[in-house]
Enzyme design. Structure first.
Site, mmCIF file in Angstrom:
data_model
loop_
_atom_site.group_PDB
_atom_site.id
_atom_site.type_symbol
_atom_site.label_atom_id
_atom_site.label_comp_id
_atom_site.label_asym_id
_atom_site.label_seq_id
_atom_site.Cartn_x
_atom_site.Cartn_y
_atom_site.Cartn_z
ATOM 1 N N ARG A 9 -12.320 74.776 8.786
ATOM 2 C CA ARG A 9 -11.361 74.033 7.946
ATOM 3 C C ARG A 9 -11.723 72.557 7.784
ATOM 4 O O ARG A 9 -11.308 71.926 6.845
ATOM 5 C CB ARG A 9 -9.941 74.165 8.495
ATOM 6 C CG ARG A 9 -9.740 73.448 9.804
ATOM 7 C CD ARG A 9 -8.294 73.452 10.221
ATOM 8 N NE ARG A 9 -7.855 74.759 10.653
ATOM 9 C CZ ARG A 9 -6.850 74.957 11.523
ATOM 10 N NH1 ARG A 9 -6.186 73.914 11.987
ATOM 11 N NH2 ARG A 9 -6.505 76.154 11.897
ATOM 12 N N THR A 12 -5.512 71.812 18.211
ATOM 13 C CA THR A 12 -5.591 72.586 19.452
ATOM 14 C C THR A 12 -4.296 72.388 20.240
ATOM 15 O O THR A 12 -4.013 71.296 20.712
ATOM 16 C CB THR A 12 -6.800 72.109 20.281
ATOM 17 O OG1 THR A 12 -7.913 71.969 19.404
ATOM 18 C CG2 THR A 12 -7.135 73.107 21.364
ATOM 19 N N ASN A 67 -13.745 61.603 17.838
ATOM 20 C CA ASN A 67 -13.680 62.890 17.135
ATOM 21 C C ASN A 67 -13.522 62.612 15.648
ATOM 22 O O ASN A 67 -12.548 61.970 15.219
ATOM 23 C CB ASN A 67 -12.475 63.673 17.687
ATOM 24 C CG ASN A 67 -12.320 65.024 17.015
ATOM 25 O OD1 ASN A 67 -12.420 65.121 15.797
ATOM 26 N ND2 ASN A 67 -12.061 66.061 17.783
ATOM 27 N N HIS A 89 -15.397 69.424 16.119
ATOM 28 C CA HIS A 89 -14.887 70.768 16.434
ATOM 29 C C HIS A 89 -15.271 71.703 15.287
ATOM 30 O O HIS A 89 -14.749 71.572 14.173
ATOM 31 C CB HIS A 89 -13.361 70.694 16.591
ATOM 32 C CG HIS A 89 -12.736 71.978 17.038
ATOM 33 N ND1 HIS A 89 -11.394 72.084 17.316
ATOM 34 C CD2 HIS A 89 -13.255 73.227 17.262
ATOM 35 C CE1 HIS A 89 -11.108 73.319 17.684
ATOM 36 N NE2 HIS A 89 -12.220 74.033 17.648
ATOM 37 N N HIS A 106 -11.393 64.685 11.195
ATOM 38 C CA HIS A 106 -10.519 64.432 10.045
ATOM 39 C C HIS A 106 -11.182 63.618 8.939
ATOM 40 O O HIS A 106 -10.622 63.486 7.856
ATOM 41 C CB HIS A 106 -9.190 63.850 10.508
ATOM 42 C CG HIS A 106 -8.449 64.873 11.324
ATOM 43 N ND1 HIS A 106 -8.293 66.178 10.892
ATOM 44 C CD2 HIS A 106 -7.910 64.824 12.555
ATOM 45 C CE1 HIS A 106 -7.666 66.863 11.823
ATOM 46 N NE2 HIS A 106 -7.428 66.074 12.852
ATOM 47 N N GLU A 112 -17.102 70.802 20.078
ATOM 48 C CA GLU A 112 -15.926 71.567 20.538
ATOM 49 C C GLU A 112 -16.005 72.937 19.915
ATOM 50 O O GLU A 112 -16.224 73.061 18.702
ATOM 51 C CB GLU A 112 -14.639 70.893 20.067
ATOM 52 C CG GLU A 112 -14.221 69.742 20.907
ATOM 53 C CD GLU A 112 -12.917 69.134 20.400
ATOM 54 O OE1 GLU A 112 -12.186 69.793 19.646
ATOM 55 O OE2 GLU A 112 -12.664 67.991 20.749
ATOM 56 N N HIS A 119 -6.611 64.198 23.575
ATOM 57 C CA HIS A 119 -5.628 64.819 22.684
ATOM 58 C C HIS A 119 -4.360 63.979 22.617
ATOM 59 O O HIS A 119 -3.688 63.793 23.629
ATOM 60 C CB HIS A 119 -5.255 66.250 23.083
ATOM 61 C CG HIS A 119 -4.886 67.062 21.870
ATOM 62 N ND1 HIS A 119 -3.697 66.909 21.205
ATOM 63 C CD2 HIS A 119 -5.588 67.993 21.164
ATOM 64 C CE1 HIS A 119 -3.675 67.712 20.166
ATOM 65 N NE2 HIS A 119 -4.813 68.379 20.103
ATOM 66 N N GLY A 120 -4.113 63.459 21.444
ATOM 67 C CA GLY A 120 -2.890 62.688 21.207
ATOM 68 C C GLY A 120 -2.951 61.256 21.728
ATOM 69 O O GLY A 120 -1.967 60.525 21.615
ATOM 70 N N GLU A 132 -11.997 68.698 30.515
ATOM 71 C CA GLU A 132 -11.285 67.695 29.726
ATOM 72 C C GLU A 132 -9.806 68.015 29.873
ATOM 73 O O GLU A 132 -9.363 69.115 29.505
ATOM 74 C CB GLU A 132 -11.714 67.742 28.257
ATOM 75 C CG GLU A 132 -10.988 66.676 27.425
ATOM 76 C CD GLU A 132 -11.552 66.523 26.022
ATOM 77 O OE1 GLU A 132 -12.789 66.606 25.844
ATOM 78 O OE2 GLU A 132 -10.742 66.325 25.099
ATOM 79 N N ARG A 189 -14.612 74.836 13.892
ATOM 80 C CA ARG A 189 -13.624 75.913 14.008
ATOM 81 C C ARG A 189 -14.118 77.182 13.331
ATOM 82 O O ARG A 189 -14.907 77.128 12.392
ATOM 83 C CB ARG A 189 -12.309 75.487 13.341
ATOM 84 C CG ARG A 189 -11.468 74.573 14.193
ATOM 85 C CD ARG A 189 -10.142 74.271 13.501
ATOM 86 N NE ARG A 189 -9.221 73.679 14.434
ATOM 87 C CZ ARG A 189 -8.324 74.380 15.145
ATOM 88 N NH1 ARG A 189 -8.211 75.676 14.983
ATOM 89 N NH2 ARG A 189 -7.540 73.773 15.986
HETATM 90 N N1 PXP Z 1 -10.110 66.847 22.762
HETATM 91 C C1 PXP Z 1 -9.998 68.101 22.287
HETATM 92 C C2 PXP Z 1 -10.507 69.216 23.111
HETATM 93 C C3 PXP Z 1 -9.427 68.345 21.018
HETATM 94 O O1 PXP Z 1 -9.317 69.606 20.567
HETATM 95 C C4 PXP Z 1 -9.003 67.254 20.247
HETATM 96 C C5 PXP Z 1 -8.443 67.482 18.879
HETATM 97 O O2 PXP Z 1 -9.396 68.046 18.076
HETATM 98 C C6 PXP Z 1 -9.158 65.981 20.783
HETATM 99 C C7 PXP Z 1 -9.698 65.797 22.049
HETATM 100 C C8 PXP Z 1 -8.761 64.753 20.023
HETATM 101 O O3 PXP Z 1 -7.388 64.762 19.811
HETATM 102 P P1 PXP Z 1 -6.748 63.712 18.832
HETATM 103 O O4 PXP Z 1 -7.282 63.986 17.470
HETATM 104 O O5 PXP Z 1 -5.274 63.962 18.958
HETATM 105 O O6 PXP Z 1 -7.156 62.351 19.324
#
Ligand code: PXP
Length: 235
Positions: free
Chosen positions: A48, A100, A6, A42, A9, A69, A190-191, A150, A44
């Site tokens: 952003r 998210t 992803n 993503h 950032h 996303e 995520h995380g 997911e 949004r």
């Molecule tokens: N999966 C989804 C659906 C997300 O919204 C995000 C964050 O944008 C991620 C994965 C990736 O999460 P992280 O940036 O914490 O690795």
């Protein structure tokens, strides 16, 4: 297991100066050249980080699996149908959240989501629903016709190395097994980071991990190519 990176950032940093540095397309290209299996962005509602041009430019100029996303809105559905990415991950979206925060509540809007994703699936897009590891959400996801989910790994990631780690991990494990028994392909994300990702191997047949923040953060110190390669070794 596959790794989708992803790159939201990279866009966050680019937007801090309002110009084109660091270039989101270059980041996508480096990730793919380093062995990543796909790129996640993503888009949004408030734009952003990732902008419309970013997703179209990557789709049109880079041979890769693009995972978009997006929230359950008419605007995003139109964009997805024009973009035709390899996959779409449907996420909840709140304007004030930093990232998210929770999974999509499929239970309370089963028919809405079923109707929302139908044209995407009909147009050949692999649709996944980003959900918390809960039995009722998985059954609702199955009802919508989504062939992928997911699992939100945020609670596991936060609980990693604490007394709650096992409880949170077991939620992921049981949810993945339930979904797989229904014929759903299971992704997770995520995380996840370089320390906590290894337990995903205990969940057999997980298909893909989507990881962003930890890879982009590590890239500041060791470069994006090395950060992706390090994560690929763990994945
Ligand atoms: N999966 C989804 C659906 C997300 O919204 C995000 C964050 O944008 C991620 C994965 C990736 O999460 P992280 O940036 O914490 O690795």
């Amino acid at each position: 297991m596959l790794l989708g990176v992803n790159i939201d950032h990279v866009a966050t940093l680019r937007n801090a100066r309002g110009e084109n540095d660091p270039c989101v397309f270059d980041a996508a290209q480096i990730c793919i050249n380093s062995g990543a299996n796909g790129i996640t962005m993503h888009l949004r509602e408030d734009r952003r980080h990732i902008k419309d041009d970013d997703v179209f430019y990557v789709k049109n100029n880079l041979d890769c699996k693009l995972n978009l996303e997006m929230a359950v809105t008419e605007e995003m559905q139109k964009i997805a149908l024009k973009l035709l990415p390899h996959s779409c991950c449907i996420v909840p979206e709140k304007r004030q959240e930093i990232t998210t925060e929770g999974g999509l509540d499929v239970c309370s809007q089963k028919d809405k989501i079923k109707n929302f994703i139908a044209p995407l699936i009909d147009n050949g897009i692999n649709v996944s629903l980003f959900i918390d590891p809960e039995e009722n959400q998985i059954e609702a996801a199955n009802y919508t016709g989504a062939k992928f989910i997911e699992l939100h790994t945020g609670s596991y990631s936060r609980a990693f190395s604490t007394a709650n780690e096992e409880t949170e991990f077991q939620k992921l494990y049981k949810s993945a097994k339930l979904a797989q028994s229904l014929g759903i392909t299971v992704n997770a994300g995520h995380g996840l980071n370089y320390k906590n990702v290894f337990r995903m191997h205990e969940i057999t047949n997980l298909y893909e991990l989507n990881i962003g923040h930890s890879i982009i953060s590590r890239a500041i110190f060791i470069g994006l190519d090395n950060a992706v390669k390090e994560m690929l070794q763990l994945v």
